[in-house]
Design an enzyme around this catalytic site. Sequence first.
Site, PDB file in Angstrom:
ATOM      1  N   ASP A  37      -0.079   2.365  -9.509  1.00 30.84           N
ATOM      2  CA  ASP A  37      -0.105   1.990  -8.096  1.00 30.84           C
ATOM      3  C   ASP A  37       0.710   0.721  -7.865  1.00 30.84           C
ATOM      4  OD1 ASP A  37      -1.916   3.961  -6.847  1.00 30.84           O
ATOM      5  OD2 ASP A  37      -3.295   3.227  -8.389  1.00 30.84           O
ATOM      6  N   MET A 139      -3.819  10.793   0.626  1.00 35.50           N
ATOM      7  CA  MET A 139      -4.727   9.671   0.383  1.00 35.50           C
ATOM      8  C   MET A 139      -6.099  10.030   0.942  1.00 35.50           C
ATOM      9  SD  MET A 139      -3.192   7.371  -1.345  1.00 35.50           S
ATOM     10  CE  MET A 139      -4.674   6.350  -1.393  1.00 35.50           C
TER      11      MET A 139
HETATM   12  C1  DX5 Z   1      -5.584   3.145  -3.937  1.00 30.69           C
HETATM   13  C2  DX5 Z   1      -4.760   3.717  -5.050  1.00 30.69           C
HETATM   14  C3  DX5 Z   1      -5.506   4.579  -5.999  1.00 30.69           C
HETATM   15  C4  DX5 Z   1      -6.683   3.920  -6.672  1.00 30.69           C
HETATM   16  C5  DX5 Z   1      -7.774   4.945  -6.696  1.00 30.69           C
HETATM   17  O1  DX5 Z   1      -4.774   2.646  -2.949  1.00 30.69           O
HETATM   18  O2  DX5 Z   1      -3.671   4.491  -4.550  1.00 30.69           O
HETATM   19  O3  DX5 Z   1      -4.663   5.213  -6.943  1.00 30.69           O
HETATM   20  O4  DX5 Z   1      -6.458   3.477  -7.982  1.00 30.69           O
HETATM   21  O5  DX5 Z   1      -8.915   4.364  -7.168  1.00 30.69           O
HETATM   22  P1  DX5 Z   1     -10.329   5.089  -7.142  1.00 30.69           P
HETATM   23  O6  DX5 Z   1     -10.188   6.350  -7.933  1.00 30.69           O
HETATM   24  O7  DX5 Z   1     -11.218   4.082  -7.743  1.00 30.69           O
HETATM   25  O8  DX5 Z   1     -10.632   5.374  -5.686  1.00 30.69           O
HETATM   26 ZN    ZN Z   2      -2.501   5.735  -6.061  1.00 29.56          ZN
END
Ligand code: DX5
Ligand code: ZN
Length: 230
Positions: A37, A139
Amino acid sequence: MGRTIELAPSILSADFAQLARDIERVQSAGANLIHLDIMDGHFVPNMTIGPPVVASVRKITRLPLDVHLMIEKPERFLDEFIRAGANWISVHVEADVHLDRTLRYLGENGVQAGVAINPGTSLSSLEEILPLADYVLIMTVNPGFGGQKFIPSSLDKIRRLRKIIESNEYHARIEIDGGIGPENLKEVIDAGAEIIVAGSAIFNAQKDASEAVRELRRIAERQTRDIETS
Ligand code: DX5
Ligand code: ZN
């Protein structure tokens, strides 16, 4: 229908001082991709890592690197991330006004071209560029942080996108990101997700990261078998 589910642990929730150890754990447990990320403090209210860390991760794993760009004007940095070893790159539909050019550019450079979409953005904004996308990253939380709660209306969004892709015979696959864990994996796979990103459910779980990956894999396999036999 034979859908394959790929697991993409997000290292956002890993221990950055022990990154090699954490990546080795999920790799040996059967993770398919490593999700990275990238946040710039503008597109999202948080900052993380840039190309140098991606290049370092490249050296310690054979898994494809799935780079999720949560940055303004991502087109400025494509070359740097490609040089760093990214195999998959997703840019946000909200952040790039020249998506057609960006997705073509990624494809020409041998990178899987992804488009990411926020919870508040309509699927209709993907209409023109969907034929060019290798994957769509839906998302399922508002981007910026790990450990947030899955937004339930995402399920319907995944279903609607699955329908659009199938009825048009597009090749794009559906990746989902945010709030996914053992408790809702079955539902998101049922809705049509194929690539599952999980951060806190893997690296902050009570159990070891490798056991957390194995558990997600078991649920995914059971579910794809049920879909095939139904
Ligand atoms: C959030 C990121 C994700 C994050 C997800 O903006 O894009 O990739 O790491 O984390 P979890 O699985 O903990 O929701
Ligand atoms: Zn992500």
